[in-house]
Design a protein around this motif. Sequence first.
Motif, PDB file in Angstrom:
ATOM      1  N   VAL A  92       0.840  -1.205   0.000  1.00 34.97           N
ATOM      2  CA  VAL A  92       0.000   0.000   0.000  1.00 34.97           C
ATOM      3  C   VAL A  92       0.872   1.251   0.000  1.00 34.97           C
ATOM      4  O   VAL A  92       0.544   2.260  -0.647  1.00 34.97           O
ATOM      5  N   ILE A 148      -0.221  -3.417  -7.285  1.00 38.02           N
ATOM      6  CA  ILE A 148      -0.729  -4.105  -6.098  1.00 38.02           C
ATOM      7  C   ILE A 148      -0.993  -5.577  -6.386  1.00 38.02           C
ATOM      8  O   ILE A 148      -0.599  -6.461  -5.608  1.00 38.02           O
ATOM      9  N   VAL A 187      -9.328  -4.653  -2.979  1.00 43.55           N
ATOM     10  CA  VAL A 187      -8.403  -3.551  -3.242  1.00 43.55           C
ATOM     11  C   VAL A 187      -9.105  -2.426  -3.993  1.00 43.55           C
ATOM     12  O   VAL A 187      -9.737  -2.655  -5.032  1.00 43.55           O
ATOM     13  N   VAL A 244      -5.505   4.889  -0.954  1.00 46.02           N
ATOM     14  CA  VAL A 244      -5.390   3.490  -1.353  1.00 46.02           C
ATOM     15  C   VAL A 244      -6.038   2.684  -0.235  1.00 46.02           C
ATOM     16  O   VAL A 244      -5.733   2.899   0.941  1.00 46.02           O
ATOM     17  N   SER A 245      -6.941   1.785  -0.598  1.00 50.76           N
ATOM     18  CA  SER A 245      -7.647   0.991   0.406  1.00 50.76           C
ATOM     19  C   SER A 245      -7.467  -0.489   0.101  1.00 50.76           C
ATOM     20  O   SER A 245      -7.730  -0.923  -1.017  1.00 50.76           O
ATOM     21  N   MET A 246      -7.023  -1.264   1.118  1.00 53.65           N
ATOM     22  CA  MET A 246      -6.836  -2.702   0.945  1.00 53.65           C
ATOM     23  C   MET A 246      -7.318  -3.412   2.200  1.00 53.65           C
ATOM     24  O   MET A 246      -7.048  -2.972   3.307  1.00 53.65           O
ATOM     25  N   TRP A 256      -5.992  -1.660   5.559  1.00 53.01           N
ATOM     26  CA  TRP A 256      -5.119  -0.500   5.414  1.00 53.01           C
ATOM     27  C   TRP A 256      -5.846   0.562   4.601  1.00 53.01           C
ATOM     28  O   TRP A 256      -6.429   0.269   3.562  1.00 53.01           O
TER      29      TRP A 256
END
Length: 292
Positions: A29, A68, A99, A117-119, A131
Amino acid sequence: MNKNNSTADPFPLNQEEKQSILRVGRLTVLEAGALIRRRMDGKGPGTVRNKAAFDYVTEVDRLCEDLIVRRLKSAFPHHEVVSEEMEEPPAAASLQWLVDPLDGTTNFIHGFPMVAVSMAFLVEGIPVLGWVLDPVRRELFEAVRGEGATLNGLAIGIRHQASVAEALVATGFPFRRKDLLTPYLRVFQEIFTEVSGIRRAGSAALDLAYTAAGRLDGFWEMGLKPWDVAAGSLLVTEAGGVVSDFWGGTTHVETGHIVAGSPRVHPFLLDAVRNGLAPILHCDAPPDRPAM
């Protein structure tokens, strides 16, 4: 990490697996965030195309997604990776990543500095690691199921003391369903008259992360995607907050209709959306609940 008071099940993976996933997830990330930051400071979004009306994808979305997916599949070839820009996302698997390589694409196109950024990593459909990275402010929000939430390594928690009248809340407009604008605005008005203020920044992942950190006291939005909310909802619950769908259940990742907030503010937001929006969205009602 700060342990919350939730009744979450123990973490479902052993310590070695958890540490490996945490390390790879965190590095991945951060690497994607550095790419976004370089493009915001320099070349800009590159090619932009419409996925649907008012819904865009840029060259940077694709570059971040490629980065990613490569990193995750290289480290964990047996894990399923589902990302926003995939044309045909794979079916759900027992070990799965959700993701969003660039949450807030419209903001990014315009240089408006609210992007993320989202995971999230899920085991049997349950988010257990999450995250949310703000690449502009270099803020990394991280959550581990049953162990709490952090911001750049320091424990965070929701703002318990704020009443509804003192609350600052956030929302997102139903840009994919503009036919629902009128009932949405009625709910907006009901909430607006009771709270201290409402913000609309354009990144659901950051809105949820900010709720977890006590910068906001609540958030609601309809029609989001699983990758928009999986990591952020885990952040909120691990920070001591409450997350639900519009019916008060736990299908917010599946339905995309989400209400999050502190224990004092969440019931107020839930009542407003359950009365004003849930009946209109009856076709999305959870199967174990009667349609309203």
